[in-house]
Every structure is written in C-alpha cells, then in structure tokens.
Motif scaffolding. Structure first.
Motif, PDB file in Angstrom:
ATOM      1  N   PHE A 155       0.867  -1.176   0.000  1.00  0.00           N
ATOM      2  CA  PHE A 155       0.000   0.000   0.000  1.00  0.00           C
ATOM      3  C   PHE A 155       0.905   1.227   0.000  1.00  0.00           C
ATOM      4  CE2 PHE A 155      -2.463  -3.363   2.056  1.00  0.00           C
ATOM      5  CZ  PHE A 155      -3.607  -3.352   1.278  1.00  0.00           C
ATOM      6  N   ALA A 156       1.694   1.344  -1.071  1.00  0.00           N
ATOM      7  CA  ALA A 156       2.617   2.465  -1.197  1.00  0.00           C
ATOM      8  C   ALA A 156       1.823   3.777  -1.262  1.00  0.00           C
ATOM      9  CB  ALA A 156       3.463   2.290  -2.447  1.00  0.00           C
ATOM     10  N   PRO A 157       2.376   4.897  -0.836  1.00  0.00           N
ATOM     11  CA  PRO A 157       3.777   5.064  -0.496  1.00  0.00           C
ATOM     12  C   PRO A 157       4.139   4.782   0.957  1.00  0.00           C
ATOM     13  CG  PRO A 157       2.687   7.181  -0.451  1.00  0.00           C
ATOM     14  CD  PRO A 157       1.646   6.181  -0.836  1.00  0.00           C
ATOM     15  N   ARG A 158       3.211   4.260   1.750  1.00  0.00           N
ATOM     16  CA  ARG A 158       3.509   4.084   3.168  1.00  0.00           C
ATOM     17  C   ARG A 158       3.944   2.677   3.558  1.00  0.00           C
ATOM     18  NH1 ARG A 158       2.229   8.218   6.569  1.00  0.00           N
ATOM     19  NH2 ARG A 158       0.855   9.860   5.783  1.00  0.00           N
ATOM     20  N   PHE A 159       3.419   1.658   2.910  1.00  0.00           N
ATOM     21  CA  PHE A 159       3.575   0.299   3.408  1.00  0.00           C
ATOM     22  C   PHE A 159       4.262  -0.591   2.376  1.00  0.00           C
ATOM     23  CE2 PHE A 159       1.956  -3.997   4.295  1.00  0.00           C
ATOM     24  CZ  PHE A 159       2.297  -4.108   5.625  1.00  0.00           C
ATOM     25  N   TYR A 160       5.356  -1.252   2.806  1.00  0.00           N
ATOM     26  CA  TYR A 160       6.105  -2.171   1.952  1.00  0.00           C
ATOM     27  C   TYR A 160       6.387  -3.457   2.729  1.00  0.00           C
ATOM     28  CZ  TYR A 160       7.301   1.600  -1.327  1.00  0.00           C
ATOM     29  OH  TYR A 160       7.248   2.612  -2.245  1.00  0.00           O
ATOM     30  N   THR A 161       6.532  -4.534   2.001  1.00  0.00           N
ATOM     31  CA  THR A 161       7.109  -5.749   2.565  1.00  0.00           C
ATOM     32  C   THR A 161       8.490  -5.926   1.933  1.00  0.00           C
ATOM     33  OG1 THR A 161       6.127  -7.146   0.845  1.00  0.00           O
ATOM     34  CG2 THR A 161       4.866  -6.842   2.884  1.00  0.00           C
ATOM     35  N   PHE A 162       9.347  -6.709   2.584  1.00  0.00           N
ATOM     36  CA  PHE A 162      10.671  -6.932   2.017  1.00  0.00           C
ATOM     37  C   PHE A 162      11.199  -8.305   2.406  1.00  0.00           C
ATOM     38  CE2 PHE A 162      11.509  -4.779   6.103  1.00  0.00           C
ATOM     39  CZ  PHE A 162      12.439  -5.626   6.687  1.00  0.00           C
ATOM     40  N   GLY A 163      12.105  -8.798   1.579  1.00  0.00           N
ATOM     41  CA  GLY A 163      12.840 -10.014   1.870  1.00  0.00           C
ATOM     42  C   GLY A 163      14.315  -9.671   1.981  1.00  0.00           C
ATOM     43  N   GLN A 164      15.028 -10.364   2.849  1.00  0.00           N
ATOM     44  CA  GLN A 164      16.436 -10.047   3.096  1.00  0.00           C
ATOM     45  C   GLN A 164      17.262 -11.323   3.171  1.00  0.00           C
ATOM     46  OE1 GLN A 164      17.509  -7.081   6.168  1.00  0.00           O
ATOM     47  NE2 GLN A 164      18.854  -8.636   7.067  1.00  0.00           N
ATOM     48  N   VAL A 165      18.423 -11.298   2.536  1.00  0.00           N
ATOM     49  CA  VAL A 165      19.428 -12.355   2.651  1.00  0.00           C
ATOM     50  C   VAL A 165      20.664 -11.731   3.277  1.00  0.00           C
ATOM     51  CG1 VAL A 165      20.871 -14.006   1.409  1.00  0.00           C
ATOM     52  CG2 VAL A 165      18.537 -13.571   0.636  1.00  0.00           C
ATOM     53  N   ASP A 166      21.221 -12.359   4.316  1.00  0.00           N
ATOM     54  CA  ASP A 166      22.350 -11.735   4.999  1.00  0.00           C
ATOM     55  C   ASP A 166      23.419 -12.734   5.429  1.00  0.00           C
ATOM     56  OD1 ASP A 166      21.589 -12.747   7.717  1.00  0.00           O
ATOM     57  OD2 ASP A 166      19.900 -11.398   7.442  1.00  0.00           O
ATOM     58  N   LEU A 167      24.627 -12.208   5.596  1.00  0.00           N
ATOM     59  CA  LEU A 167      25.778 -12.929   6.133  1.00  0.00           C
ATOM     60  C   LEU A 167      26.304 -12.138   7.317  1.00  0.00           C
ATOM     61  CD1 LEU A 167      27.677 -13.724   2.799  1.00  0.00           C
ATOM     62  CD2 LEU A 167      26.248 -15.295   4.108  1.00  0.00           C
ATOM     63  N   SER A 168      26.690 -12.828   8.394  1.00  0.00           N
ATOM     64  CA  SER A 168      27.144 -12.129   9.587  1.00  0.00           C
ATOM     65  C   SER A 168      28.353 -12.819  10.205  1.00  0.00           C
ATOM     66  CB  SER A 168      26.014 -12.040  10.624  1.00  0.00           C
ATOM     67  OG  SER A 168      25.612 -13.331  11.040  1.00  0.00           O
ATOM     68  N   PHE A 169      29.076 -12.049  10.998  1.00  0.00           N
ATOM     69  CA  PHE A 169      30.217 -12.581  11.737  1.00  0.00           C
ATOM     70  C   PHE A 169      30.335 -11.796  13.042  1.00  0.00           C
ATOM     71  CE2 PHE A 169      31.613  -9.138   9.068  1.00  0.00           C
ATOM     72  CZ  PHE A 169      32.423  -8.366   9.900  1.00  0.00           C
ATOM     73  N   ALA A 170      30.862 -12.447  14.084  1.00  0.00           N
ATOM     74  CA  ALA A 170      31.005 -11.782  15.375  1.00  0.00           C
ATOM     75  C   ALA A 170      32.039 -12.520  16.214  1.00  0.00           C
ATOM     76  CB  ALA A 170      29.668 -11.716  16.115  1.00  0.00           C
ATOM     77  N   GLY A 171      32.588 -11.818  17.180  1.00  0.00           N
ATOM     78  CA  GLY A 171      33.547 -12.419  18.091  1.00  0.00           C
ATOM     79  C   GLY A 171      33.442 -11.790  19.466  1.00  0.00           C
ATOM     80  N   GLY A 172      33.884 -12.528  20.489  1.00  0.00           N
ATOM     81  CA  GLY A 172      33.814 -12.004  21.842  1.00  0.00           C
ATOM     82  C   GLY A 172      34.178 -13.054  22.864  1.00  0.00           C
TER      83      GLY A 172
END
Length: 223
Positions: free
Chosen positions: A114-131
């Motif tokens: 329902f643009a311009p206010r409402f969008y859906t989205f898909g995301q693909v991600d890669l991550s790394f972390a240390g501690g």
C-alpha cells in the motif's frame, strides 16, 4: 470489469509514482531484538528447577538502493546474552554470559503493498562476530572465560511503514537461519568446540524492531 481494470491500473501508477524506495536512496537504520525465555523443570522428590535465558541484539548501519526496489547494506552488531538458573524463581543465579560484537552484510528486495507508506521486504544476509563467553559457579562467581567466534547466514522477511517520507518503522523475523559458533578455551587454544545450529520459522525468537532514516528527504505525503 473495465472500470475495475482501469482503477487497478490507476492505483498502480499512483503507487509507483509515490514510491518511497527508489534507486539512489541512502538510509541509515537500526534495530533491536530482545528475548526473555523462562523454563521450569519438575524433578520429583528433588524439587523444581528454573532456568531463564535473556538475549539482547542491537544493530546499526545503512543501505544504498542499487535499483528501484533492491538495496545493499551493512550493519554493526552488538549481541549480549545471559543464562540464569536455580530452585527459587525469584532468586536465580547467573550461570553463563556472552558478549559479542561483529558485522552483517545484506541484500534486500522491497515490494510495495500500500505504497507510499507500506512495503514488505525479503532479506538475505551474512554475519560474523567475536567475543567472550563467561561461566559462573553456583554462587554466581566467575569461573572460566572462553573466546567465541560466530559466522552465520539467514533469510528474513519483514514490513516497512513510512511515518513520513524520511522515516520508516520496520519489523522483521527469520524464515531460515544457520549459525556456527566456535568456542576456544582461553588458557588452552587446542581445546575448542564447534556448534552448528539451524532455525526454521523461528518467528517469536527472532523478531527485530527497527527504523530507517532516508537521508535528504522531508515533507509529508500528498495523499
């Protein structure tokens, strides 16, 4: 039928011309995920034990739209978690804690609903972390400190709602996730463990609330 088709076409043209995600847009973004999970175990004559797991993940970064609906981004991650246990629900002792920092790179595809206010989205991600991972004795005193590193990948989906053209609120959750955690003894590097975890549709455990600030935009919506 002809009127319906014309109406749909007109609405489509209106939504497209007012779309708030477009090529060349730059957005700063941040998000937070909080999980508090309590478990109770009955041990018969030995009584009842309780365990609680707390996790807080915070991220901050930005993204750039390569196309009308496709963006690439990167974010800084700060993840903290703690496990507590005991026989008194109101007086649980800290058994372990973990503090990690790292980063994430991702790609997103936005679809106007329902643009311009409402969008859906898909995301693909890669991550790394240390501690570090800390372990505690029955009285809550620190016993061991181990080095921890993580790598992961995931597929997420979410919604984005524009309050104004410059500010959007977001919510997303994981559809699929893989994470490999390597724990190395800080005193003996040859002592380590590797753990792989997979998650499917872990909706309630992965919900992240966030925002996007689109740089260079101001004003309200024409409609």
């Amino acid at each position: 039928m002809k009127r319906i088709i014309i109406s749909i076409f007109a609405l489509s043209m209106f939504f497209n011309t007012n779309a708030q995600v477009e090529k060349g847009a730059i957005a700063l973004m941040g998000g937070i995920h909080v999980l508090n999970d309590m478990q109770r175990e009955e041990l018969g004559s030995l009584g009842t034990t309780y365990s609680r797991f707390n996790r807080t993940n915070v991220d901050f970064g930005g993204m750039y739209f390569l196309g009308t609906q496709f963006a690439l981004g990167a974010a800084l991650l700060v993840n903290n978690s703690a496990s507590l246990s005991g026989t008194d629900q109101n007086d649980l002792k800290l058994s372990s804690s973990r503090a990690l920092t790292g980063g994430r790179i991702f790609g997103r595809y936005y679809h106007p609903c329902f643009a311009p206010r409402f969008y859906t989205f898909g995301q693909v991600d890669l991550s790394f972390a240390g501690g570090a991972n800390k372990s505690y004795d029955g009285d809550g005193n620190e016993e061991f400190v181990d080095n921890v590193s993580q790598v992961g990948a995931g597929i997420r989906t979410g919604i984005s709602y524009f309050l104004i053209p410059a500010i959007a609120l977001e919510m997303n959750f994981g559809l699929f996730g893989w994470q490999q955690t390597t724990t190395t003894n800080s005193d003996a590097e040859d002592i380590k463990s590797v753990n792989n975890t997979f998650e499917f549709l872990a909706l309630s455990k992965t919900i992240t609330l966030g925002f996007c600030w689109y740089l260079g935009r101001s004003g309200g919506f024409a409609n």
